[in-house]
Write a protein that holds these residues in place. Structure first.
Motif, PDB file in Angstrom:
ATOM      1  N   ASP A  93      26.487  40.122  54.139  1.00 41.66           N
ATOM      2  CA  ASP A  93      25.963  40.349  52.788  1.00 41.66           C
ATOM      3  C   ASP A  93      26.567  39.299  51.858  1.00 41.66           C
ATOM      4  N   ASP A  94      26.273  39.409  50.571  1.00 38.68           N
ATOM      5  CA  ASP A  94      26.773  38.409  49.622  1.00 38.68           C
ATOM      6  C   ASP A  94      28.299  38.370  49.587  1.00 38.68           C
ATOM      7  N   HIS A  95      28.919  39.552  49.717  1.00 37.24           N
ATOM      8  CA  HIS A  95      30.381  39.626  49.721  1.00 37.24           C
ATOM      9  C   HIS A  95      30.953  38.832  50.887  1.00 37.24           C
ATOM     10  N   GLY A  96      30.413  39.071  52.082  1.00 34.64           N
ATOM     11  CA  GLY A  96      30.887  38.360  53.261  1.00 34.64           C
ATOM     12  C   GLY A  96      30.652  36.865  53.167  1.00 34.64           C
ATOM     13  N   LYS A  97      29.495  36.477  52.669  1.00 30.74           N
ATOM     14  CA  LYS A  97      29.189  35.054  52.557  1.00 30.74           C
ATOM     15  C   LYS A  97      30.091  34.370  51.534  1.00 30.74           C
ATOM     16  N   ASN A  98      30.475  35.090  50.494  1.00 29.59           N
ATOM     17  CA  ASN A  98      31.378  34.531  49.489  1.00 29.59           C
ATOM     18  C   ASN A  98      32.772  34.306  50.072  1.00 29.59           C
ATOM     19  N   ILE A  99      33.199  35.239  50.907  1.00 30.93           N
ATOM     20  CA  ILE A  99      34.499  35.076  51.564  1.00 30.93           C
ATOM     21  C   ILE A  99      34.466  33.880  52.516  1.00 30.93           C
ATOM     22  N   LEU A 100      33.386  33.747  53.285  1.00 32.05           N
ATOM     23  CA  LEU A 100      33.272  32.602  54.191  1.00 32.05           C
ATOM     24  C   LEU A 100      33.291  31.285  53.416  1.00 32.05           C
ATOM     25  N   LYS A 101      32.649  31.261  52.262  1.00 29.41           N
ATOM     26  CA  LYS A 101      32.641  30.041  51.434  1.00 29.41           C
ATOM     27  C   LYS A 101      34.064  29.668  51.016  1.00 29.41           C
ATOM     28  N   SER A 102      34.852  30.671  50.614  1.00 29.51           N
ATOM     29  CA  SER A 102      36.232  30.404  50.211  1.00 29.51           C
ATOM     30  C   SER A 102      37.072  29.962  51.406  1.00 29.51           C
ATOM     31  N   LEU A 103      36.844  30.588  52.541  1.00 29.73           N
ATOM     32  CA  LEU A 103      37.543  30.168  53.757  1.00 29.73           C
ATOM     33  C   LEU A 103      37.193  28.729  54.119  1.00 29.73           C
ATOM     34  N   ASP A 104      35.906  28.403  54.033  1.00 31.64           N
ATOM     35  CA  ASP A 104      35.461  27.034  54.322  1.00 31.64           C
ATOM     36  C   ASP A 104      36.226  26.032  53.466  1.00 31.64           C
ATOM     37  N   GLU A 105      36.355  26.341  52.180  1.00 33.00           N
ATOM     38  CA  GLU A 105      36.987  25.406  51.250  1.00 33.00           C
ATOM     39  C   GLU A 105      38.468  25.229  51.544  1.00 33.00           C
ATOM     40  N   VAL A 106      39.171  26.346  51.791  1.00 33.76           N
ATOM     41  CA  VAL A 106      40.613  26.260  52.074  1.00 33.76           C
ATOM     42  C   VAL A 106      40.844  25.592  53.424  1.00 33.76           C
ATOM     43  N   ALA A 107      40.016  25.927  54.400  1.00 30.99           N
ATOM     44  CA  ALA A 107      40.156  25.335  55.729  1.00 30.99           C
ATOM     45  C   ALA A 107      39.952  23.825  55.680  1.00 30.99           C
ATOM     46  N   GLU A 108      38.944  23.390  54.929  1.00 35.59           N
ATOM     47  CA  GLU A 108      38.678  21.952  54.814  1.00 35.59           C
ATOM     48  C   GLU A 108      39.843  21.237  54.136  1.00 35.59           C
ATOM     49  N   GLU A 109      40.401  21.859  53.129  1.00 35.82           N
ATOM     50  CA  GLU A 109      41.528  21.249  52.402  1.00 35.82           C
ATOM     51  C   GLU A 109      42.719  21.010  53.315  1.00 35.82           C
ATOM     52  N   HIS A 110      42.966  21.958  54.226  1.00 39.15           N
ATOM     53  CA  HIS A 110      44.142  21.843  55.094  1.00 39.15           C
ATOM     54  C   HIS A 110      43.816  21.257  56.469  1.00 39.15           C
ATOM     55  N   GLY A 111      42.547  21.032  56.745  1.00 37.16           N
ATOM     56  CA  GLY A 111      42.164  20.457  58.023  1.00 37.16           C
ATOM     57  C   GLY A 111      42.380  21.394  59.196  1.00 37.16           C
ATOM     58  N   ILE A 112      42.182  22.690  58.965  1.00 35.73           N
ATOM     59  CA  ILE A 112      42.350  23.667  60.033  1.00 35.73           C
ATOM     60  C   ILE A 112      41.114  24.573  60.087  1.00 35.73           C
ATOM     61  N   SER A 113      41.105  25.500  61.031  1.00 39.11           N
ATOM     62  CA  SER A 113      39.956  26.375  61.216  1.00 39.11           C
ATOM     63  C   SER A 113      39.948  27.527  60.217  1.00 39.11           C
ATOM     64  N   ASN A 114      38.770  28.119  60.049  1.00 41.00           N
ATOM     65  CA  ASN A 114      38.660  29.313  59.213  1.00 41.00           C
ATOM     66  C   ASN A 114      39.542  30.430  59.749  1.00 41.00           C
ATOM     67  N   ALA A 115      39.590  30.572  61.063  1.00 38.47           N
ATOM     68  CA  ALA A 115      40.417  31.612  61.669  1.00 38.47           C
ATOM     69  C   ALA A 115      41.892  31.403  61.335  1.00 38.47           C
ATOM     70  N   GLY A 116      42.327  30.154  61.374  1.00 40.17           N
ATOM     71  CA  GLY A 116      43.713  29.858  61.034  1.00 40.17           C
ATOM     72  C   GLY A 116      44.041  30.252  59.605  1.00 40.17           C
ATOM     73  N   VAL A 117      43.115  29.998  58.690  1.00 41.52           N
ATOM     74  CA  VAL A 117      43.321  30.367  57.287  1.00 41.52           C
ATOM     75  C   VAL A 117      43.330  31.885  57.128  1.00 41.52           C
ATOM     76  N   ALA A 118      42.374  32.568  57.771  1.00 38.39           N
ATOM     77  CA  ALA A 118      42.277  34.025  57.641  1.00 38.39           C
ATOM     78  C   ALA A 118      43.532  34.720  58.149  1.00 38.39           C
ATOM     79  N   LEU A 119      44.088  34.222  59.243  1.00 40.37           N
ATOM     80  CA  LEU A 119      45.331  34.799  59.776  1.00 40.37           C
ATOM     81  C   LEU A 119      46.516  34.449  58.882  1.00 40.37           C
ATOM     82  N   ALA A 120      46.545  33.226  58.380  1.00 37.39           N
ATOM     83  CA  ALA A 120      47.642  32.815  57.489  1.00 37.39           C
ATOM     84  C   ALA A 120      47.641  33.657  56.220  1.00 37.39           C
ATOM     85  N   TRP A 121      46.455  33.967  55.700  1.00 37.49           N
ATOM     86  CA  TRP A 121      46.367  34.818  54.512  1.00 37.49           C
ATOM     87  C   TRP A 121      47.040  36.163  54.775  1.00 37.49           C
ATOM     88  N   ILE A 122      46.756  36.768  55.931  1.00 37.57           N
ATOM     89  CA  ILE A 122      47.335  38.080  56.243  1.00 37.57           C
ATOM     90  C   ILE A 122      48.850  38.017  56.314  1.00 37.57           C
TER      91      ILE A 122
END
Length: 322
Positions: free
Chosen positions: A243-272
């Motif tokens: 849904d829009d909520h999920g897609k918005n989270i993926l967009k933010s993950l995409d941006e942070v992942a690109e900034e650090h040169g790592i995967s979305n999964a790496g960012v999501a786990l690092a956030w936790i």
């Protein structure tokens, strides 16, 4: 890699705990051994399983994950290098959840046999049965600790009221205390932890470990349309995230992942693992390449701005609901 103590124990865990639900389900024995070997080599020494894993797969009875881990530990002679957690209380064919004393004592011996070990480092109440007095459940663990079958106990999926009652009983009646609480927690679902559970755990020095840390794979970014879910084992878990909520989270993950040169999964786990009160994230992998996200999560330094961006994206659904 920094290790943390679990509660008031001498057990230590890396920031990522491997979730053994995939053993005997999406990974056969040979594939499971390969992943386990790689985990140990990388230093991810805490393995989380349950008696019920992987009962849901066709032809399975439950206990398949424990059997694979037990056989691997014995063949590799590495029991002393592993912090081993398993669970009791799920429906193993009896038709209902059960955390009565007699059931726990019997189930623990069955888990020990499957795991081919004399002791379990951390034994969890997997689910509440809403019938058994908390004192009875804790007295079963007291007996198991006394005879050396388990070292420490944890709980998973209890309501705040039942967790509070359990902690009070431990204090008032000299019964074992839950040292770790395990609950679903990720960027898609924060409500089950943030609130009463987090306050209870912080007040009582109970560590929190998180399952579904990658929201059944959704936060890796590989599921972005309904077509991506076709033929996938986790379709039923993930479909509601599109849904829009999920897609918005993926967009933010995409941006942070690109900034650090790592995967979305790496960012999501690092956030936790950078969230207040969280000791470790539980995550699984079915391929060697998936383990790269573990290394990324433990190495990356997310900035305050990164964390705020992810927090804001994951909070928007709450705001809309209110």
């Amino acid at each position: 890699m920094d290790f943390k103590n679990l509660g008031n124990t001498d057990l230590q865990t890396p920031p990522i705990i491997f979730g053994g639900n995939v053993f005997g389900w999406t990974l056969d024995e040979k594939e499971s051994f390969k992943i386990l070997d790689e985990l140990l080599e990388k230093g991810y020494t805490c393995i989380d399983t349950a008696d019920v894993y992987s009962r849901w797969a066709d032809g399975n009875e439950g206990g398949e994950s424990e059997k694979i881990i037990g056989k691997w530990m014995k063949e590799r002679q590495v029991r002393d290098k592993i912090t081993l957690a398993t669970k009791v209380g799920s429906d193993m064919g009896q038709g209902q959840k059960n955390i009565s004393k007699n059931y726990i004592l019997k189930a623990a011996q069955e888990s020990l046999k499957r795991l081919q070990t004399d002791y379990i480092d951390l034994y969890y109440t997997h689910w509440d049965d809403d019938r058994t007095p908390v004192e009875e459940t804790l007295s079963a663990y007291q007996e198991l600790i006394k005879n050396g079958a388990i070292k420490y106990i944890g709980a998973s999926n209890l309501s705040p009221a039942r967790l509070r009652d359990s902690l009070n009983a431990s204090n008032d009646k000299s019964l074992p205390k839950y040292q770790v609480f395990q609950q679903e927690y990720n960027l898609m679902n924060r409500d089950k932890v943030e609130g009463d559970i987090l306050k209870l755990c912080q007040t009582n020095n109970v560590s929190i470990t998180t399952y579904f840390s990658l929201a059944s794979g959704f936060l890796t970014g590989k599921y972005r349309t309904k077509d991506d879910l076709e033929g996938q084992n986790r379709k039923d878990f993930v479909k509601d995230y599109l849904d829009d909520h999920g897609k918005n989270i993926l967009k933010s993950l995409d941006e942070v992942a690109e900034e650090h040169g790592i995967s979305n999964a790496g960012v999501a786990l690092a956030w936790i693992i950078n969230r207040p009160g969280i000791t470790a994230a539980i995550a699984s992998a079915t391929k060697s390449s998936h383990l790269k996200a573990f290394d990324e999560a433990t190495a990356v330094q997310l900035s305050k701005a990164d964390m705020e961006k992810l927090n804001e994206a994951s909070s928007k659904k709450k705001q809309q609901d209110n």
